[in-house]
Scaffold this active site. Sequence first.
Site, PDB file in Angstrom:
ATOM      1  N   GLU A  18      -1.194  10.529   0.749  1.00 15.95           N
ATOM      2  CA  GLU A  18      -2.532   9.918   0.655  1.00 15.95           C
ATOM      3  C   GLU A  18      -2.973   9.405   2.013  1.00 15.95           C
ATOM      4  OE1 GLU A  18      -5.541   6.698   0.022  1.00 15.95           O
ATOM      5  OE2 GLU A  18      -3.595   6.588   0.995  1.00 15.95           O
ATOM      6  N   GLU A  19      -2.027   8.814   2.731  1.00 11.80           N
ATOM      7  CA  GLU A  19      -2.363   8.151   3.999  1.00 11.80           C
ATOM      8  C   GLU A  19      -2.787   9.134   5.092  1.00 11.80           C
ATOM      9  OE1 GLU A  19      -2.839   5.120   4.231  1.00 11.80           O
ATOM     10  OE2 GLU A  19      -1.555   4.029   2.845  1.00 11.80           O
ATOM     11  N   ASP A  28       0.869  -1.183   0.000  1.00 11.29           N
ATOM     12  CA  ASP A  28       0.000   0.000   0.000  1.00 11.29           C
ATOM     13  C   ASP A  28       0.904   1.231   0.000  1.00 11.29           C
ATOM     14  OD1 ASP A  28      -1.941   1.900   0.376  1.00 11.29           O
ATOM     15  OD2 ASP A  28      -2.465   1.268   2.405  1.00 11.29           O
ATOM     16  N   ASP A  31      -4.930   1.412  -6.198  1.00 12.08           N
ATOM     17  CA  ASP A  31      -4.576   1.307  -4.778  1.00 12.08           C
ATOM     18  C   ASP A  31      -5.035  -0.058  -4.264  1.00 12.08           C
ATOM     19  OD1 ASP A  31      -3.762   1.951  -2.194  1.00 12.08           O
ATOM     20  OD2 ASP A  31      -4.773   3.895  -2.182  1.00 12.08           O
ATOM     21  N   HIS A  40      -1.681  -2.159   5.893  1.00 10.18           N
ATOM     22  CA  HIS A  40      -1.224  -1.300   6.999  1.00 10.18           C
ATOM     23  C   HIS A  40      -0.537  -2.101   8.105  1.00 10.18           C
ATOM     24  CE1 HIS A  40      -3.542   2.660   6.086  1.00 10.18           C
ATOM     25  NE2 HIS A  40      -3.097   2.077   4.991  1.00 10.18           N
TER      26      HIS A  40
HETATM   27 ZN    ZN Z   1      -3.270   3.133  -0.105  1.00 14.75          ZN
END
Ligand code: ZN
Length: 336
Positions: A193-194, A163, A216, A302
């Site tokens: 983005e996160e 990711d 994504d 994550h």
């Molecule tokens: Zn992502």
Amino acid sequence: MKTLTQIWGVSGFEKQVSDYIVSQVRDYADEIVRDALGNLIVLKKGNGENRKRIMAAAHMDEIGLCVVKITNEGFLKVKQMGGVSAHCSFMNRVVFQNGTVGTVGAYDKPDSFKTSDIKTLYIDIGASSKEEAEKYVKVGDCAMFDGPYQELVGRNAMAKAFDDRSGCYIQIEALKQMGTPYHDVYFVFTVQEEVGLRGGATAAERVRPDLGIAVDITGSFDVPGDDHGNAVLGGGAAIKCNDGSVICDEDMVSQMVTCAQTHQVKYQLDVLANGGTDAGAINRSNQGVKAVGISIPTRYGHTPNSIVNLDDIQACIDLLKYYVESPLEIVTEEVF
Ligand SMILES: [Zn+2]
């Protein structure tokens, strides 16, 4: 992809990732711009008569921890950069941009804190005092989670930062493999983005796309305790219907499904209950932009040990390439 997953690039500090991508796309692009935030905007010009602008977006940043304070004992108190779970952080190795390594400890026992209790965490780099720690790390420095790339059985691979380095890889390969597209295609490698789709929002203002595509990860709903979704590892490219940030345009989704069927690319439909993507930022930019998404089913996103399927990655490359190459009918607005 192995190289891409291992590059250091916590949100706001994506330059190493971006430099690597420049080296990969240089010979295939008509124009490359890095904007003030750090977004890398790579244009492949189209040759269609009524061509429009398509913006594909994959984010370069990865989640991590940021030092907020160094204690007198030399421990580093932290905040999260992106969606970091305290439970997934506990007892994992972290690496700072300058190579300093540590592990994540906690002031409480893991069964007594919630996954959102990042304040209970600290990083131990082995220092025995504040003065010693400050020789290696300062307040504001960020650490990524260490997660080596490892191929597993069954065409699966495990690493940190799939990711969204897998999305970056898919965009790079689509650009390399595609012919001249009908529309102008902007492959954007976004930042931050996160922490709230920030780079995607500003890049969309520059590109002014007629169609946005987020590339994504999504969940892989084939593990014990998490089956509330359709996408699975090995099921092919996941075509986004919606996620927490966007409802995809139904006509453009239909065209994507038809494209997959025409080119015999293995695909599956995907609805993601929680979590957003750059599609959401692009969708609400300018005066509204139609958006879709191509997603990579991912187990344990994550975390330092997320798992993707290499055949799914190839399917995503094929689908992105065929979709953006084609003379898509993009109706942006209608006047009555
Ligand atoms: Zn992502």
